[in-house]
Design a protein around this motif. Structure first.
Motif, PDB file in Angstrom:
ATOM      1  N   LYS A  76       0.829  -1.214   0.000  1.00 58.06           N
ATOM      2  CA  LYS A  76       0.000   0.000   0.000  1.00 58.06           C
ATOM      3  C   LYS A  76       0.859   1.258   0.000  1.00 58.06           C
ATOM      4  O   LYS A  76       1.860   1.339   0.710  1.00 58.06           O
ATOM      5  N   GLU A  77       0.463   2.228  -0.794  1.00 57.39           N
ATOM      6  CA  GLU A  77       1.200   3.494  -0.820  1.00 57.39           C
ATOM      7  C   GLU A  77       0.603   4.493   0.170  1.00 57.39           C
ATOM      8  O   GLU A  77       1.263   5.443   0.560  1.00 57.39           O
ATOM      9  N   THR A  78      -0.642   4.254   0.562  1.00 55.49           N
ATOM     10  CA  THR A  78      -1.296   5.150   1.517  1.00 55.49           C
ATOM     11  C   THR A  78      -1.118   4.613   2.936  1.00 55.49           C
ATOM     12  O   THR A  78      -0.574   3.529   3.145  1.00 55.49           O
ATOM     13  N   LEU A  79      -1.593   5.367   3.917  1.00 54.95           N
ATOM     14  CA  LEU A  79      -1.502   4.926   5.307  1.00 54.95           C
ATOM     15  C   LEU A  79      -2.272   3.618   5.500  1.00 54.95           C
ATOM     16  O   LEU A  79      -3.285   3.378   4.854  1.00 54.95           O
ATOM     17  N   SER A  80      -1.751   2.787   6.407  1.00 48.98           N
ATOM     18  CA  SER A  80      -2.377   1.473   6.664  1.00 48.98           C
ATOM     19  C   SER A  80      -3.260   1.551   7.895  1.00 48.98           C
ATOM     20  O   SER A  80      -2.762   1.774   8.999  1.00 48.98           O
ATOM     21  N   TYR A  81      -4.560   1.376   7.698  1.00 50.44           N
ATOM     22  CA  TYR A  81      -5.513   1.369   8.811  1.00 50.44           C
ATOM     23  C   TYR A  81      -6.050  -0.042   9.001  1.00 50.44           C
ATOM     24  O   TYR A  81      -6.339  -0.754   8.036  1.00 50.44           O
ATOM     25  N   THR A  82      -6.202  -0.429  10.259  1.00 53.74           N
ATOM     26  CA  THR A  82      -6.619  -1.792  10.583  1.00 53.74           C
ATOM     27  C   THR A  82      -7.959  -2.159   9.945  1.00 53.74           C
ATOM     28  O   THR A  82      -8.128  -3.267   9.435  1.00 53.74           O
ATOM     29  N   TYR A  83      -8.922  -1.259   9.963  1.00 59.09           N
ATOM     30  CA  TYR A  83     -10.234  -1.593   9.425  1.00 59.09           C
ATOM     31  C   TYR A  83     -10.160  -1.911   7.936  1.00 59.09           C
ATOM     32  O   TYR A  83     -10.883  -2.779   7.434  1.00 59.09           O
ATOM     33  N   GLU A  84      -9.261  -1.226   7.202  1.00 56.37           N
ATOM     34  CA  GLU A  84      -9.098  -1.497   5.769  1.00 56.37           C
ATOM     35  C   GLU A  84      -8.425  -2.855   5.549  1.00 56.37           C
ATOM     36  O   GLU A  84      -8.801  -3.610   4.647  1.00 56.37           O
ATOM     37  N   THR A  85      -7.423  -3.155   6.375  1.00 59.50           N
ATOM     38  CA  THR A  85      -6.721  -4.437   6.265  1.00 59.50           C
ATOM     39  C   THR A  85      -7.674  -5.593   6.537  1.00 59.50           C
ATOM     40  O   THR A  85      -7.684  -6.588   5.805  1.00 59.50           O
ATOM     41  N   LEU A  86      -8.491  -5.463   7.573  1.00 58.66           N
ATOM     42  CA  LEU A  86      -9.440  -6.519   7.906  1.00 58.66           C
ATOM     43  C   LEU A  86     -10.492  -6.687   6.816  1.00 58.66           C
ATOM     44  O   LEU A  86     -10.886  -7.815   6.489  1.00 58.66           O
ATOM     45  N   ARG A  87     -10.924  -5.585   6.248  1.00 57.23           N
ATOM     46  CA  ARG A  87     -11.903  -5.653   5.151  1.00 57.23           C
ATOM     47  C   ARG A  87     -11.309  -6.402   3.957  1.00 57.23           C
ATOM     48  O   ARG A  87     -11.963  -7.252   3.352  1.00 57.23           O
ATOM     49  N   TYR A  88     -10.043  -6.108   3.643  1.00 58.00           N
ATOM     50  CA  TYR A  88      -9.346  -6.794   2.554  1.00 58.00           C
ATOM     51  C   TYR A  88      -9.237  -8.294   2.837  1.00 58.00           C
ATOM     52  O   TYR A  88      -9.513  -9.126   1.971  1.00 58.00           O
ATOM     53  N   LEU A  89      -8.841  -8.648   4.063  1.00 59.49           N
ATOM     54  CA  LEU A  89      -8.689 -10.064   4.424  1.00 59.49           C
ATOM     55  C   LEU A  89     -10.023 -10.799   4.396  1.00 59.49           C
ATOM     56  O   LEU A  89     -10.095 -11.965   4.017  1.00 59.49           O
ATOM     57  N   LYS A  90     -11.078 -10.103   4.795  1.00 58.49           N
ATOM     58  CA  LYS A  90     -12.419 -10.712   4.773  1.00 58.49           C
ATOM     59  C   LYS A  90     -12.853 -10.987   3.334  1.00 58.49           C
ATOM     60  O   LYS A  90     -13.444 -12.038   3.035  1.00 58.49           O
ATOM     61  N   GLU A  91     -12.518 -10.067   2.440  1.00 63.38           N
ATOM     62  CA  GLU A  91     -12.902 -10.229   1.033  1.00 63.38           C
ATOM     63  C   GLU A  91     -12.100 -11.321   0.341  1.00 63.38           C
ATOM     64  O   GLU A  91     -12.600 -11.997  -0.562  1.00 63.38           O
ATOM     65  N   THR A  92     -10.846 -11.495   0.762  1.00 66.18           N
ATOM     66  CA  THR A  92      -9.969 -12.474   0.100  1.00 66.18           C
ATOM     67  C   THR A  92      -9.986 -13.838   0.783  1.00 66.18           C
ATOM     68  O   THR A  92      -9.380 -14.787   0.279  1.00 66.18           O
ATOM     69  N   ASP A 128      -9.751   4.027  21.284  1.00 68.54           N
ATOM     70  CA  ASP A 128     -10.580   5.147  20.818  1.00 68.54           C
ATOM     71  C   ASP A 128      -9.820   6.084  19.886  1.00 68.54           C
ATOM     72  O   ASP A 128     -10.428   6.959  19.252  1.00 68.54           O
ATOM     73  N   LYS A 129      -8.506   5.914  19.770  1.00 69.50           N
ATOM     74  CA  LYS A 129      -7.717   6.711  18.831  1.00 69.50           C
ATOM     75  C   LYS A 129      -7.688   6.065  17.444  1.00 69.50           C
ATOM     76  O   LYS A 129      -7.188   6.657  16.499  1.00 69.50           O
ATOM     77  N   TRP A 130      -8.204   4.840  17.349  1.00 64.20           N
ATOM     78  CA  TRP A 130      -8.205   4.127  16.072  1.00 64.20           C
ATOM     79  C   TRP A 130      -9.343   4.629  15.182  1.00 64.20           C
ATOM     80  O   TRP A 130     -10.319   5.203  15.667  1.00 64.20           O
ATOM     81  N   ARG A 131      -9.227   4.387  13.921  1.00 68.00           N
ATOM     82  CA  ARG A 131     -10.259   4.792  12.969  1.00 68.00           C
ATOM     83  C   ARG A 131     -11.260   3.650  12.749  1.00 68.00           C
ATOM     84  O   ARG A 131     -10.867   2.496  12.626  1.00 68.00           O
ATOM     85  N   ASN A 132     -12.557   3.997  12.719  1.00 64.34           N
ATOM     86  CA  ASN A 132     -13.638   3.036  12.434  1.00 64.34           C
ATOM     87  C   ASN A 132     -13.610   1.818  13.358  1.00 64.34           C
ATOM     88  O   ASN A 132     -13.624   0.668  12.903  1.00 64.34           O
ATOM     89  N   VAL A 133     -13.579   2.073  14.663  1.00 65.06           N
ATOM     90  CA  VAL A 133     -13.503   0.987  15.644  1.00 65.06           C
ATOM     91  C   VAL A 133     -14.710   0.060  15.533  1.00 65.06           C
ATOM     92  O   VAL A 133     -14.574  -1.173  15.600  1.00 65.06           O
ATOM     93  N   GLN A 134     -15.896   0.634  15.359  1.00 63.65           N
ATOM     94  CA  GLN A 134     -17.098  -0.189  15.260  1.00 63.65           C
ATOM     95  C   GLN A 134     -16.987  -1.178  14.101  1.00 63.65           C
ATOM     96  O   GLN A 134     -17.352  -2.355  14.216  1.00 63.65           O
ATOM     97  N   ASN A 135     -16.449  -0.709  12.989  1.00 60.85           N
ATOM     98  CA  ASN A 135     -16.269  -1.572  11.818  1.00 60.85           C
ATOM     99  C   ASN A 135     -15.282  -2.696  12.100  1.00 60.85           C
ATOM    100  O   ASN A 135     -15.475  -3.842  11.678  1.00 60.85           O
TER     101      ASN A 135
END
Length: 200
Positions: free
Chosen positions: A79-95, A114-121
């Motif tokens: 990834k060239e952009t910042l790595s956020y956990t919610y995006e990584t998990l979404r990718y792993l779920k799809e693959t 609470d400092k993380w992005r999209n915790v609920q997701n």
């Protein structure tokens, strides 16, 4: 449904502590696979000097090569952009269709969730697994665990593991000081550090 663990981190370098945590989670949770996910451009590391992703990937790959249930993903490294956990998990779920994800992280991450992005997701995408880390008491972790569970309507798994006070920063410091690191990292990781003249 396959049960897959995900262990992310900078892994700069990977050490026996990381591998112990992965193995214990694999056994205690009855997982079929643990995916090591070296961080590419983690937002919490901005401003810090981090070893090139290709070298960190290579160290992890060498470290886990003898364990068939350990695998590695280069998703965040690529990834060239910042790595956020919610995006990584979404990718792993799809693959990994028809799989149940177990995201494995330390108590420090739970305390600062609470400092993380999209915790609920995140909580909706995976089983959130927390292990004890030095500097945090079990009571403190359990208290925060209950608060987060209530806030996000989820269940968090707590792994009460041994306190292995090994850190990547300790290893980097020992390399700079010219001290032996054989008892902290696999020999093939030590060889890469030596060959590439890392952490000097």
């Amino acid at each position: 449904m396959r049960k897959i663990g995900v262990l992310g981190g900078t892994f700069d370098p990977i050490h026996f502590g990381h591998m112990y945590i992965a193995y214990e989670a694999y056994k205690k949770l009855g997982l079929e696979e643990i995916i090591f996910m070296p961080g590419g451009n983690p937002p919490h590391k901005r401003g810090n000097e981090v070893t090139d992703g290709i070298l960190r990937y290579e160290m992890v790959e060498k470290a886990i090569s003898d364990y068939s249930f350990f695998t590695i993903s280069d998703y965040e490294i690529r990834k060239e952009t910042l790595s956020y956990t919610y995006e990584t998990l979404r990718y792993l779920k799809e693959t990994n269709k028809d799989s149940e994800l177990y995201f494995i992280t330390g108590a420090d991450c739970l305390i600062n969730i609470d400092k993380w992005r999209n915790v609920q997701n995140i909580m909706e995408t995976c089983n959130f697994v927390v292990f004890k880390r030095p500097g945090y008491s079990k009571n403190e972790i359990i208290s925060q665990k209950e608060k987060v569970e209530e806030r996000y309507n989820t269940n968090i798994i707590y792994l009460d593991l041994l306190n292995m006070e090994i850190s990547s920063s300790l290893i980097r410091d020992r390399v700079r000081a010219g001290l032996c690191i054989d008892f902290f990292v696999p020999i093939n990781v030590r060889n890469i550090i030596s060959k590439e003249n890392l952490y000097k």
